[in-house]
Design a protein around this motif. Structure first.
Motif, PDB file in Angstrom:
ATOM      1  N   ILE A  49       0.873  -1.177   0.000  1.00 20.99           N
ATOM      2  CA  ILE A  49       0.000   0.000   0.000  1.00 20.99           C
ATOM      3  C   ILE A  49       0.905   1.219   0.000  1.00 20.99           C
ATOM      4  N   CYS A  50       0.825   1.990  -1.071  1.00 22.75           N
ATOM      5  CA  CYS A  50       1.724   3.126  -1.217  1.00 22.75           C
ATOM      6  C   CYS A  50       0.939   4.410  -1.464  1.00 22.75           C
ATOM      7  N   THR A  51       1.590   5.515  -1.182  1.00 26.83           N
ATOM      8  CA  THR A  51       1.094   6.810  -1.635  1.00 26.83           C
ATOM      9  C   THR A  51       1.895   7.135  -2.880  1.00 26.83           C
ATOM     10  N   CYS A  52       1.494   6.534  -3.980  1.00 23.63           N
ATOM     11  CA  CYS A  52       2.221   6.630  -5.239  1.00 23.63           C
ATOM     12  C   CYS A  52       1.759   7.798  -6.101  1.00 23.63           C
ATOM     13  N   SER A  53       0.662   8.443  -5.717  1.00 19.67           N
ATOM     14  CA  SER A  53       0.186   9.610  -6.451  1.00 19.67           C
ATOM     15  C   SER A  53      -0.397  10.587  -5.449  1.00 19.67           C
ATOM     16  N   GLY A  54      -0.716  11.757  -5.937  1.00 19.43           N
ATOM     17  CA  GLY A  54      -1.184  12.798  -5.038  1.00 19.43           C
ATOM     18  C   GLY A  54      -0.082  13.789  -4.764  1.00 19.43           C
ATOM     19  N   PHE A  55      -0.410  14.809  -3.996  1.00 15.94           N
ATOM     20  CA  PHE A  55       0.529  15.914  -3.801  1.00 15.94           C
ATOM     21  C   PHE A  55       1.760  15.491  -3.011  1.00 15.94           C
ATOM     22  N   SER A  56       1.657  14.429  -2.227  1.00 18.48           N
ATOM     23  CA  SER A  56       2.788  13.982  -1.405  1.00 18.48           C
ATOM     24  C   SER A  56       3.267  12.602  -1.837  1.00 18.48           C
ATOM     25  N   SER A  57       3.284  12.358  -3.138  1.00 18.72           N
ATOM     26  CA  SER A  57       3.608  11.026  -3.639  1.00 18.72           C
ATOM     27  C   SER A  57       5.058  10.644  -3.377  1.00 18.72           C
ATOM     28  N   GLU A  58       5.259   9.354  -3.235  1.00 22.86           N
ATOM     29  CA  GLU A  58       6.591   8.778  -3.023  1.00 22.86           C
ATOM     30  C   GLU A  58       6.615   7.427  -3.713  1.00 22.86           C
ATOM     31  N   THR A  59       7.448   7.298  -4.758  1.00 23.63           N
ATOM     32  CA  THR A  59       7.431   6.075  -5.563  1.00 23.63           C
ATOM     33  C   THR A  59       8.727   5.281  -5.524  1.00 23.63           C
ATOM     34  N   ALA A  60       9.798   5.859  -5.019  1.00 23.60           N
ATOM     35  CA  ALA A  60      11.098   5.188  -5.094  1.00 23.60           C
ATOM     36  C   ALA A  60      11.110   3.900  -4.280  1.00 23.60           C
ATOM     37  N   MET A  61      10.391   3.872  -3.152  1.00 22.37           N
ATOM     38  CA  MET A  61      10.359   2.657  -2.341  1.00 22.37           C
ATOM     39  C   MET A  61       9.708   1.509  -3.114  1.00 22.37           C
ATOM     40  N   VAL A  62       8.683   1.822  -3.892  1.00 22.39           N
ATOM     41  CA  VAL A  62       8.062   0.800  -4.738  1.00 22.39           C
ATOM     42  C   VAL A  62       9.065   0.293  -5.767  1.00 22.39           C
ATOM     43  N   SER A  63       9.807   1.209  -6.361  1.00 27.05           N
ATOM     44  CA  SER A  63      10.768   0.829  -7.399  1.00 27.05           C
ATOM     45  C   SER A  63      11.842  -0.100  -6.865  1.00 27.05           C
ATOM     46  N   THR A  64      12.362   0.184  -5.673  1.00 27.86           N
ATOM     47  CA  THR A  64      13.424  -0.665  -5.130  1.00 27.86           C
ATOM     48  C   THR A  64      12.875  -2.014  -4.686  1.00 27.86           C
ATOM     49  N   TYR A  65      11.650  -2.029  -4.162  1.00 27.98           N
ATOM     50  CA  TYR A  65      11.063  -3.316  -3.776  1.00 27.98           C
ATOM     51  C   TYR A  65      10.800  -4.157  -5.026  1.00 27.98           C
TER      52      TYR A  65
END
Length: 406
Positions: A49-65
């Motif tokens: 479960i990620c905050t992959c979009s929106g104003f405070s998005s963070e995607t790098a953790m998904v990429s490394t996993y």
């Protein structure tokens, strides 16, 4: 009080890249899958479960996993089972986060990786479903209070001791605080920090509020300088830390800077003030450490997440946490015999593996991890990192520092 907010505060400079970042990690429908199942053995499904979009998005953790999943599958999977990573994007919305949890449980995932700040909204639901939360961001409350959450590094209850001890070790005789104006939790952290400083012999002699949108922080720099602050803890986002240090340098003020390890970024190496004297506690061995485990991670990322390591905005300590979370899953799977002998993999096997770990360091990436069954798992150790003369260093190498008492 501060740590989990730092990923939530808006970073104006990141807005232009928001659509690209979101598309890279999540599908337009709010979910995506990575990995594939083997020809015969049942796949091991992992939810995120990620905050992959929106104003405070963070995607790098998904990429490394995802890179860890890809490398594991390329090596044959786990006990002959291929891994599938099912990603649900909550867009920073608590209601969507609950929906994401229900969706993943309905898809029969064996574990969930926590890449959101809204985990308290679904923690009890996944616990009732007997699905463990294995790794992810370590700065939310369930990571150190909920027995069903298994962190891969330092947790939030140790933030203030880690800040104070890091500053003291760097030579500070007192501590100042610059805190965010955007959330009441930042104000609520002032007194606990003062209490920690007092107990550890490093008094907090100044606290000043700042807004991320303020044109400058000259007034706060002058006030901290006049208060004789020798170490300044900037409890805010990366961009604010850079701006504070730059404005203070213009005033001829050069304290030791202290930041939460989750906002460490390559741009600190060229930022006035920060590039000369910065110390930070990192939840895991940082991505720039000179260690075999980091070299192995970087090799895998270059193969399975090309371009990530050259993106100064994305490749930060948070990205590091995604990879280490994968290592934690792998260690637990091995210890618990997940799906061994051609059997069906289960969450119970994974939990058995987690509670079998004793002092597990994940190849040096983590402080010693031991998870007692039925109890919360606060982790009170971290890795000290420094910036001096425009270069990162990890003075203690793979040896973590832990909470002490005066």
């Amino acid at each position: 009080m501060f740590g989990h907010l730092l990923r939530r505060l808006p970073v104006v400079s990141a807005v232009a890249a928001l659509v690209v970042l979101a598309a890279a990690a999540c599908s337009s429908g709010g979910s995506s899958a990575a990995g594939s199942s083997g020809a015969g053995a049942a796949p091991i499904k992992i939810g995120a479960i990620c905050t992959c979009s929106g104003f405070s998005s963070e995607t790098a953790m998904v990429s490394t996993y995802k890179a860890w999943v890809a490398q594991t599958n390329a090596a044959g999977g786990i006990n002959g089972h291929q891994l599938q990573l099912l990603v649900e994007d909550d867009a920073g919305n608590p209601g969507k986060s609950v929906t994401a949890a229900h969706t993943l449980v309905g898809k029969h995932v064996l574990a969930i990786v926590d890449m959101t700040n809204d985990d308290e909204t679904w923690a009890s639901y996944v616990a009732a479903a007997k699905i463990p939360v294995v790794g992810g961001g370590t700065s939310t409350t369930p990571m150190f209070t909920n027995p069903d959450f298994y962190p891969e590094g330092q947790t939030e209850q140790a933030l203030f001791p880690s800040i104070v001890q890091s500053a003291k070790t760097a030579g500070a005789t007192n501590l100042g605080l610059i805190y965010c104006a955007e959330a009441v939790q930042c104000q609520e952290g002032i007194q606990p920090l003062k209490d920690t400083g007092k107990s550890l012999g490093l008094p907090v002699v100044y606290a000043g509020e700042v807004s991320a949108t303020a044109p400058n922080y000259t007034a706060q720099c002058v006030a901290a300088k006049q208060a004789g602050v020798t170490a300044l803890f900037v409890a805010d986002i990366t961009a604010v830390a850079e701006k504070v240090a730059g404005d203070c340098a213009q005033q001829g003020y050069h304290p030791i800077y202290v930041v939460d390890g989750e906002i460490l970024a390559n741009q600190f190496l060229t930022a006035p003030g920060l590039k000369d004297s910065l110390v930070s506690p990192s939840p895991n061995l940082p991505y720039f450490a000179d260690a075999p485990a980091v070299t192995a991670m970087n090799t895998a990322l270059d193969k399975y997440a090309p371009g990530l390591r050259t993106n100064a905005t994305d490749f930060t300590e948070i990205a590091d946490e995604g990879w280490v979370s994968g290592l934690l899953f792998g260690a637990a799977a091995k210890a618990g015999g997940l799906g061994a002998g051609g059997g069906e993999p289960t969450s119970a096997q994974l939990v058995a593996g987690l509670t079998a770990l004793k002092g597990e360091t994940l190849d040096g990436f983590a402080p010693p991890l031991t998870f007692a069954a039925g109890k919360a798992h606060p982790i009170g150790c971290w890795f000290v990192t420094e910036v001096k003369a425009g270069a990162f260093s990890v003075p203690n190498g793979t040896t973590p520092t832990c909470v002490t008492t005066q």
